[in-house]
Design a protein around this motif. Structure first.
Motif, PDB file in Angstrom:
ATOM      1  N   ASP A  10      90.111 -13.151 -54.620  1.00  0.00           N
ATOM      2  CA  ASP A  10      91.539 -12.820 -54.620  1.00  0.00           C
ATOM      3  C   ASP A  10      91.883 -11.817 -55.714  1.00  0.00           C
ATOM      4  O   ASP A  10      93.002 -11.318 -55.774  1.00  0.00           O
ATOM      5  N   ASP A  11      90.927 -11.489 -56.582  1.00  0.00           N
ATOM      6  CA  ASP A  11      91.179 -10.525 -57.651  1.00  0.00           C
ATOM      7  C   ASP A  11      91.000  -9.083 -57.184  1.00  0.00           C
ATOM      8  O   ASP A  11      91.342  -8.145 -57.913  1.00  0.00           O
ATOM      9  N   GLY A  12      90.443  -8.884 -55.992  1.00  0.00           N
ATOM     10  CA  GLY A  12      90.254  -7.548 -55.464  1.00  0.00           C
ATOM     11  C   GLY A  12      88.793  -7.142 -55.436  1.00  0.00           C
ATOM     12  O   GLY A  12      87.988  -7.589 -56.256  1.00  0.00           O
ATOM     13  N   ILE A  13      88.453  -6.269 -54.494  1.00  0.00           N
ATOM     14  CA  ILE A  13      87.059  -5.910 -54.272  1.00  0.00           C
ATOM     15  C   ILE A  13      86.428  -5.229 -55.485  1.00  0.00           C
ATOM     16  O   ILE A  13      85.215  -5.299 -55.685  1.00  0.00           O
ATOM     17  N   ASP A  14      87.242  -4.578 -56.326  1.00  0.00           N
ATOM     18  CA  ASP A  14      86.713  -3.880 -57.499  1.00  0.00           C
ATOM     19  C   ASP A  14      86.739  -4.730 -58.767  1.00  0.00           C
ATOM     20  O   ASP A  14      86.404  -4.236 -59.846  1.00  0.00           O
TER      21      ASP A  14
END
Length: 250
Positions: A10-14
């Motif tokens: 949930d923090d983002g793909i990067d």
């Protein structure tokens, strides 16, 4: 065909936690797929996008960003990108920060694992506790998660539950053993609203969890990670308050 593992967060793909999770997954011998949000989706729980289109961006071999929530990512992976050969395991994380107590209700990390559970896929959420946001002990999760995951996969648990794993805020070589725990109350006391004014003089509001250390049940995940243990908690959709149900006289 080789077993497939779906990675999301949930923090983002990067986010740095995704790089840690990819390192963990590379040790499991699975074919690895990454389908994760393009941007930070913390706090989105199990939500899926019913009123907006979803867009995919290809980030590499078997690696995709999704303009949606963690739940959207799991659905897009299972029902679209991997529909001919769905994953046999979903790993969500590694979240920056613990997911314990009431926070598991809001967590997109846990929400992605529970979406995997909805599809009948064994799913594990992984979170790394920290005290200094600029010095998250990622090596603790990176070091211990492969063995924890392999141990869990050997146990007889079904897709009617997902597993929530929290690593303590300790160096890898000072981290204790795995402890099987119950969901406790956690440390969230309330949700506050902060009011601000932007440079154009317009008001905006920011929601913020207020957390305080608290004494929790001895078998809770917060107690385990406070003692430097790795907390492993099975979670399910069923949330009936049995003591209230009984008192209603039905």
């Amino acid at each position: 065909m080789m077993n497939r593992v779906l990675l999301t967060n949930d923090d983002g793909i990067d986010a740095p936690g995704m790089a840690v999770l990819e390192s963990i997954a590379s040790q499991l011998g699975y074919e690895v797929w990454v389908v994760a949000p393009e941007h930070d989706q913390s706090g989105t729980s199990h939500s899926i996008s019913l009123h907006a289109p979803l867009r995919l961006s290809e980030r590499g071999v078997r690696r995709y960003g999704v303009s949606g929530t963690p739940g959207d990512c799991v659905v897009m992976a299972v029902r679209h990108l991997m529909k001919d050969h769905p994953p046999t395991l979903v790993l969500s994380g590694v979240n920056r920060g613990a997911n314990i107590g009431v926070e598991t209700v809001f967590s997109g990390t846990v929400g992605a694992a529970m979406t995997g559970m909805l599809f009948g896929i064994r799913s594990i959420a992984l979170s790394q506790t920290f005290s200094d946001r600029q010095a998250v002990p990622w090596e603790t999760a990176r070091t211990h998660a492969p063995a924890v995951i392999e141990r869990l996969l050997r146990l007889q648990w079904t897709a009617s539950a997902c597993i929530n794993v929290n690593f303590p805020d300790r160096p890898a070589d000072e981290t204790g053993e795995v402890v099987f725990t119950r969901q406790g109350r956690g440390i969230v006391k309330r949700i506050d609203v902060e009011h601000h004014v932007d440079p154009r003089g317009l008001s905006y509001h920011w929601l913020k969890f207020h957390r305080e250390p608290t004494e929790d049940a001895p078998d809770s995940e917060s107690t385990a990670i406070a003692r430097g243990k790795i907390a492993v908690t099975p979670l399910q959709f069923e949330r009936t308050a049995e003591h209230v149900f009984s008192s209603l006289g039905v």
